[in-house]
Design an enzyme around this catalytic site. Structure first.
Site, short mmCIF file in Angstrom:
data_model
loop_
_atom_site.label_atom_id
_atom_site.label_comp_id
_atom_site.label_asym_id
_atom_site.label_seq_id
_atom_site.Cartn_x
_atom_site.Cartn_y
_atom_site.Cartn_z
N LYS A 1 0.80 -1.24 -0.07
CA LYS A 1 -0.07 0.09 -0.09
C LYS A 1 0.78 1.33 -0.01
O LYS A 1 0.43 2.32 -0.47
CB LYS A 1 -0.76 -0.19 1.20
CG LYS A 1 -2.18 -0.94 1.12
CD LYS A 1 -2.92 -0.89 2.19
CE LYS A 1 -4.34 -1.51 2.17
NZ LYS A 1 -5.37 -1.12 3.20
N ASP B 1 -10.06 3.45 1.65
CA ASP B 1 -10.72 2.90 2.92
C ASP B 1 -11.25 4.21 3.71
O ASP B 1 -12.46 3.76 4.55
CB ASP B 1 -9.59 2.66 3.74
CG ASP B 1 -9.15 1.06 3.51
OD1 ASP B 1 -9.68 0.44 3.22
OD2 ASP B 1 -7.90 0.75 3.95
N1 LIG Z 1 -12.90 -2.99 7.95
C1 LIG Z 1 -12.01 -2.87 7.10
O1 LIG Z 1 -12.31 -2.77 5.89
C2 LIG Z 1 -10.66 -2.57 7.43
C3 LIG Z 1 -9.74 -1.85 6.67
C4 LIG Z 1 -8.45 -1.59 6.99
C5 LIG Z 1 -7.80 -2.16 8.14
N2 LIG Z 1 -8.67 -2.95 9.00
C6 LIG Z 1 -8.08 -3.77 10.39
O2 LIG Z 1 -7.70 -2.80 10.82
C7 LIG Z 1 -6.65 -3.22 11.81
C8 LIG Z 1 -5.43 -2.36 11.97
O3 LIG Z 1 -4.96 -2.39 10.57
P1 LIG Z 1 -3.60 -1.26 10.40
O4 LIG Z 1 -3.30 -1.41 8.83
O5 LIG Z 1 -3.93 0.09 10.74
O6 LIG Z 1 -2.56 -2.08 11.07
P2 LIG Z 1 -1.18 -1.44 11.42
O7 LIG Z 1 -0.69 -0.11 10.62
O8 LIG Z 1 -0.26 -2.44 11.55
O9 LIG Z 1 -1.66 -0.88 13.05
C9 LIG Z 1 -1.98 -1.77 14.14
C10 LIG Z 1 -2.51 -0.93 15.36
O10 LIG Z 1 -2.79 -1.94 16.34
C11 LIG Z 1 -2.14 -1.69 17.59
N3 LIG Z 1 -1.85 -2.84 18.22
C12 LIG Z 1 -1.27 -4.02 17.78
N4 LIG Z 1 -1.07 -4.66 18.95
C13 LIG Z 1 -1.39 -4.11 20.06
C14 LIG Z 1 -1.47 -4.72 21.21
N5 LIG Z 1 -1.18 -5.61 21.75
N6 LIG Z 1 -1.89 -3.79 22.19
C15 LIG Z 1 -2.33 -2.26 21.93
N7 LIG Z 1 -2.25 -2.00 20.45
C16 LIG Z 1 -1.80 -2.80 19.77
C17 LIG Z 1 -0.98 -0.80 17.02
O11 LIG Z 1 -0.21 0.01 18.22
P3 LIG Z 1 1.45 -0.01 18.04
O12 LIG Z 1 1.51 1.43 17.30
O13 LIG Z 1 1.57 0.50 19.41
O14 LIG Z 1 2.15 -1.13 17.56
C18 LIG Z 1 -1.37 0.02 15.97
O15 LIG Z 1 -1.83 1.19 16.64
C19 LIG Z 1 -6.51 -4.71 11.47
O16 LIG Z 1 -7.30 -5.49 12.12
C20 LIG Z 1 -7.24 -4.49 9.91
O17 LIG Z 1 -7.79 -5.82 9.66
C21 LIG Z 1 -10.15 -3.27 8.49
#
Ligand SMILES: NC(=O)c1ccc[n+]([C@@H]2O[C@H](COP(=O)([O-])OP(=O)(O)OC[C@H]3O[C@@H](n4cnc5c(N)ncnc54)[C@H](OP(=O)(O)O)[C@@H]3O)[C@@H](O)[C@H]2O)c1
Length: 277
Positions: free
Chosen positions: A66, A102
């Site tokens: 991305k 998104d």
């Molecule tokens: N519904 C939809 O269409 C859609 C679209 C996009 C994404 N999503 C979902 O959104 C989620 C995040 O995606 P992303 O692309 O933003 O991922 P990302 O960039 O990897 O960000 C992950 C986030 O989760 C936090 N996190 C991970 N493990 C944690 C823990 N043990 N305790 C506290 N915080 C934690 C991270 O905090 P740190 O910064 O501290 O690591 C960060 O804020 C995923 O589940 C994805 O499937 C859904």
């Protein structure tokens, strides 16, 4: 020539985009195809060269491409630039354009579930500061939400997001999240916590006011523990599946020339696929 489109990622087998676009192609009896292609990072330039030469009408981009794909296209929309990541590509006047759908998908689903929501949201609390949070904060700011609080496990990421997007974002400590629940009219979980096979999202909703909108963008399971607890306390739950469905709309419209609808039949199809996984 019938438009040929793709979703690229690495891995890509889990993507539900072919199911969504395949269903719309059938519904509208359109010629064309949509395929998943596993593209390793080193093969990304070659795939984009195939798009440039007209083999494809466009496509979706997912993890881990991305951000990297932004350097290979000709133009990036304002949403794509603000978020720093794109997921939809198409041709326009001989150029390859990239967008982040998104943001629109999140807002379209919220609009559908809680019409007029932004008129009654004074404070939004966003849990997480990753890629999805960036898009959602950008969208909330664009809709004029007066106060957007970001809390994240790694505080420097929340601060960086708040300073990148500026007012009305503010970063607070992750440890304050339960107190901040009582100040919020909209809470959005953008972390992966609560997703199947991931740790639970630990948050006590005791301070939640009835009528608070609680939006969890995790969609496996469909009803997360956060949504179930919010509903029990009189909150308005909004699930993550609708965002996934709505983010697919603009790409389909560009590639195949028809703007599809997110219907309950489409939702049921994807729900069934999630449940059997
Ligand atoms: N519904 C939809 O269409 C859609 C679209 C996009 C994404 N999503 C979902 O959104 C989620 C995040 O995606 P992303 O692309 O933003 O991922 P990302 O960039 O990897 O960000 C992950 C986030 O989760 C936090 N996190 C991970 N493990 C944690 C823990 N043990 N305790 C506290 N915080 C934690 C991270 O905090 P740190 O910064 O501290 O690591 C960060 O804020 C995923 O589940 C994805 O499937 C859904």
């Amino acid at each position: 020539m019938a438009p040929r489109c793709f979703v690229i990622g690495h891995p890509i087998a889990h993507s539900r985009s072919p199911l969504i676009h395949g269903e719309w192609l059938r519904e509208h009896r359109l010629p064309g195809s949509y395929e998943r292609i596993d593209v390793a990072p080193s093969d990304l330039p070659a795939l984009i060269a195939r798009l440039r030469h007209g083999e494809f009408a466009g496509g979706n981009v997912t993890f881990p491409h991305k951000e990297a794909v932004m350097a290979l296209v000709d133009e990036i929309t304002a949403a794509g630039r603000a978020v720093g990541a794109v997921n939809t590509l198409w041709h326009e006047n001989g150029r390859i354009i990239a967008d982040n759908s998104d943001v629109g998908g999140f807002l379209a689903h919220l609009d559908a579930m809680v019409p007029g929501w932004h008129g009654r949201v004074g404070t939004a609390l966003v849990l997480g500061a990753g890629g999805a949070a960036r898009g959602i904060c950008y969208g909330l700011k664009a809709r004029g939400v007066p106060r957007i609080i970001v809390v994240n496990r790694s505080p420097e990421r929340a601060s960086e997001l708040a300073s990148a997007l500026g007012h009305p974002l503010e970063a607070r400590d992750w440890a304050q999240r339960e107190r901040l629940v009582g100040e919020a009219d909209l809470i959005v979980n953008t972390t992966a916590l609560g997703m199947q096979a991931k740790p639970p999202l630990e948050i006590d909703l005791a301070a939640l006011r009835p009528g608070t909108i609680v939006d969890d963008i995790v969609y496996v399971p469909l009803k997360t523990a956060l949504l179930a607890e919010a509903e029990r306390r009189g909150g308005l739950p909004v699930d993550g599946l609708g965002m996934l469905l709505h983010q697919a709309v603009p790409g389909f419209a560009r590639w195949y020339g028809v703007t599809p609808q997110v219907t309950s039949a489409l939702r049921a199809l994807i729900e069934a696929d999630i449940l059997k996984a």
